[in-house]
Design an enzyme around this catalytic site. Structure first.
Site, PDB file in Angstrom:
ATOM      1  N   HIS A   1       0.857  -1.193   0.000  1.00  0.00           N
ATOM      2  CA  HIS A   1       0.000   0.000   0.000  1.00  0.00           C
ATOM      3  C   HIS A   1       0.886   1.233   0.000  1.00  0.00           C
ATOM      4  O   HIS A   1       1.218   1.787   1.056  1.00  0.00           O
ATOM      5  CB  HIS A   1      -0.935  -0.027   1.218  1.00  0.00           C
ATOM      6  CG  HIS A   1      -1.951   1.073   1.236  1.00  0.00           C
ATOM      7  ND1 HIS A   1      -3.106   1.014   1.988  1.00  0.00           N
ATOM      8  CD2 HIS A   1      -1.993   2.265   0.594  1.00  0.00           C
ATOM      9  CE1 HIS A   1      -3.814   2.111   1.810  1.00  0.00           C
ATOM     10  NE2 HIS A   1      -3.142   2.903   0.969  1.00  0.00           N
TER      11      HIS A   1
ATOM     12  N   HIS B   1       1.340   4.742  -2.687  1.00  0.00           N
ATOM     13  CA  HIS B   1       0.968   5.480  -3.912  1.00  0.00           C
ATOM     14  C   HIS B   1       2.240   6.114  -4.454  1.00  0.00           C
ATOM     15  O   HIS B   1       2.888   6.889  -3.731  1.00  0.00           O
ATOM     16  CB  HIS B   1      -0.061   6.560  -3.594  1.00  0.00           C
ATOM     17  CG  HIS B   1      -1.306   6.034  -2.935  1.00  0.00           C
ATOM     18  ND1 HIS B   1      -2.472   5.817  -3.636  1.00  0.00           N
ATOM     19  CD2 HIS B   1      -1.560   5.662  -1.645  1.00  0.00           C
ATOM     20  CE1 HIS B   1      -3.399   5.352  -2.802  1.00  0.00           C
ATOM     21  NE2 HIS B   1      -2.869   5.239  -1.591  1.00  0.00           N
TER      22      HIS B   1
ATOM     23  N   GLU C   1     -11.345   3.800   5.617  1.00  0.00           N
ATOM     24  CA  GLU C   1     -10.268   4.697   6.073  1.00  0.00           C
ATOM     25  C   GLU C   1     -10.959   5.850   6.805  1.00  0.00           C
ATOM     26  O   GLU C   1     -10.965   5.912   8.023  1.00  0.00           O
ATOM     27  CB  GLU C   1      -9.453   5.202   4.878  1.00  0.00           C
ATOM     28  CG  GLU C   1      -8.329   6.169   5.273  1.00  0.00           C
ATOM     29  CD  GLU C   1      -7.614   6.800   4.064  1.00  0.00           C
ATOM     30  OE1 GLU C   1      -8.161   6.799   2.944  1.00  0.00           O
ATOM     31  OE2 GLU C   1      -6.491   7.315   4.276  1.00  0.00           O
TER      32      GLU C   1
ATOM     33  N   ASP D   1       1.487   4.073   2.577  1.00  0.00           N
ATOM     34  CA  ASP D   1       0.512   4.965   1.937  1.00  0.00           C
ATOM     35  C   ASP D   1       1.195   6.059   1.102  1.00  0.00           C
ATOM     36  O   ASP D   1       1.404   5.859  -0.090  1.00  0.00           O
ATOM     37  CB  ASP D   1      -0.429   5.569   2.995  1.00  0.00           C
ATOM     38  CG  ASP D   1      -1.812   5.850   2.448  1.00  0.00           C
ATOM     39  OD1 ASP D   1      -2.079   5.554   1.272  1.00  0.00           O
ATOM     40  OD2 ASP D   1      -2.649   6.376   3.213  1.00  0.00           O
ATOM     41  N   ASP D   2       1.517   7.188   1.722  1.00  0.00           N
ATOM     42  CA  ASP D   2       2.146   8.317   1.008  1.00  0.00           C
ATOM     43  C   ASP D   2       3.347   8.781   1.829  1.00  0.00           C
ATOM     44  O   ASP D   2       3.300   9.808   2.520  1.00  0.00           O
ATOM     45  CB  ASP D   2       1.126   9.448   0.840  1.00  0.00           C
ATOM     46  CG  ASP D   2      -0.108   8.976   0.084  1.00  0.00           C
ATOM     47  OD1 ASP D   2      -0.007   8.809  -1.142  1.00  0.00           O
ATOM     48  OD2 ASP D   2      -1.144   8.726   0.732  1.00  0.00           O
TER      49      ASP D   2
HETATM   50  N1  ADE Z   1      -4.608   8.665  -2.425  1.00  0.00           N
HETATM   51  C1  ADE Z   1      -3.373   8.775  -1.938  1.00  0.00           C
HETATM   52  N2  ADE Z   1      -3.378   8.522  -0.617  1.00  0.00           N
HETATM   53  C2  ADE Z   1      -4.654   8.226  -0.282  1.00  0.00           C
HETATM   54  C3  ADE Z   1      -5.308   7.861   0.916  1.00  0.00           C
HETATM   55  N3  ADE Z   1      -4.660   7.747   2.084  1.00  0.00           N
HETATM   56  N4  ADE Z   1      -6.637   7.629   0.889  1.00  0.00           N
HETATM   57  C4  ADE Z   1      -7.300   7.751  -0.254  1.00  0.00           C
HETATM   58  N5  ADE Z   1      -6.738   8.097  -1.406  1.00  0.00           N
HETATM   59  C5  ADE Z   1      -5.426   8.323  -1.426  1.00  0.00           C
HETATM   60 ZN    ZN Z   2      -3.748   4.732   0.212  1.00  0.00          ZN
END
Ligand code: ADE
Ligand code: ZN
Length: 328
Positions: A11, A13, A192, A270-271
């Site tokens: 997970h 992006h 989420e 995630d990011d």
């Molecule tokens: N796009 C990038 N990060 C995200 C996240 N945490 N939740 C939903 N969309 C995303």
């Molecule tokens: Zn995500």
């Protein structure tokens, strides 16, 4: 022996790995004007009230990505950092519609990202999972899916992301049915910020094999029973959950409750460029804040291995690497 286990990153992006320094560098290269005085001014904006607040900055910063080489530079920088984090296998999300909306064709995005993945560090396996933006029309997702399929780029699966509240999985049932017919693996962000009902929809109407986040599943005991019964993996991103205020503090994160309930949770980033850490940082932060012992960290690492979309041979290798780490 490293302090964090060999990682299977399921997970992340790719656009969320765009570090502030690279944003500034690409802005200069592509002559894209940015509304930031300097790097510190940009960094000062990384305090988020909620998911939408983050998404506003995340999409705005994508303006610096114009050419395939920009996407390749971002992806290569991520893979280099990931290798240092002990990542052995990565299934990378990309948001083609976020670029298409700015006039960058799907093919240019794929050329850059998939090209860099093909040159991943020695020993690291990879896959690409384009995600559809749930706050854009499902018909657009359908059109983009056809472009993705027509590109001939090897794709592992599809996902669903962006602003969750008010954009239920049910809207994308046809898109997922088409992807399934093409043999793609299916995942979706659900639970989420959105309710447990969205996790039910992702399972029942999209047929997802893995749920991204899913932390709000705990609010519904019947859903927890279903997820446990079917051993549905949940890709949990602790630093993200805190930075987006889905959870108050790391110490209050529901991860221990999820493991106690028998959910197949694993830890991801995630990011990472936005939330203060890559997958190793997430493991470290969680272990410290929640007082996890080595066997609990191993369970999380094992769960990630079992959740990966890999063949039996690769899964056996990944299992062995985690086992060797745990015994060292
Ligand atoms: N796009 C990038 N990060 C995200 C996240 N945490 N939740 C939903 N969309 C995303
Ligand atoms: Zn995500």
């Amino acid at each position: 022996m490293t302090d964090t286990p060999p990682a299977v990153e399921l997970h992340v992006h790719v656009e969320g790995t765009l570090e502030p320094e690279l944003i500034m560098e690409l802005a200069e290269r592509n002559r894209v004007p940015l509304p930031y005085a300097d790097l510190d001014d940009l960094r000062a904006r990384y305090a988020f009230d909620d998911l939408q607040h983050f998404l506003d900055l995340y999409y705005a910063n994508m303006a610096v990505l114009r050419e395939p080489a920009d996407f390749a530079a971002m992806t290569t920088a991520y893979l280099t950092r990931a290798a240092a984090a002990g990542v052995r296998h990565v299934e990378l999300f990309v948001d083609p519609q976020a670029h298409l909306a700015r006039g960058v064709p799907v093919e240019a995005v794929l050329e850059g990202v998939a090209g860099a993945l093909a040159a991943a560090p020695e020993g690291m396996t990879t896959g690409l999972i384009p995600c559809f933006l749930r706050d854009r029309p499902a018909a657009e997702a359908g059109t983009v899916l056809e472009a993705l399929l027509a590109s001939g780029t090897p794709l592992l699966g599809i996902g669903l992301d962006s602003a969750e509240l008010g954009h239920p999985p049910s809207l994308f049932a046809d898109v997922y049915a088409r992807a399934r017919a093409e043999g793609l693996r299916l995942v979706a962000h659900a639970g989420e910020e959105g309710p447990a009902a969205y996790v039910w929809e992702a399972l029942d109407l999209l047929g997802v094999e893995r749920v991204d986040h899913g932390i709000r599943s705990l609010e519904d005991p019947a859903l927890v029973a279903r997820l446990v019964e079917e051993a549905v993996p949940l890709t949990v991103c602790p630093l993200s959950n805190v930075r987006l205020r889905c959870v108050d503090t790391l110490a209050a994160h529901p991860l221990p409750a999820m493991l106690d309930a028998g959910l197949a949770a694993s830890i991801h980033s995630d990011d990472p460029a936005y939330f203060g850490g890559y997958v190793d940082d997430n493991h470290r932060a969680v272990a410290a804040a929640l007082g996890l012992d080595r066997s609990q960290v191993r369970t999380l690492a094992d769960n990630a291995v079992e959740a990966a979309f890999v063949d039996d041979t690769r899964r056996a290798e990944l299992r062995a690497e985690v086992a060797a780490w745990a015994q060292a």
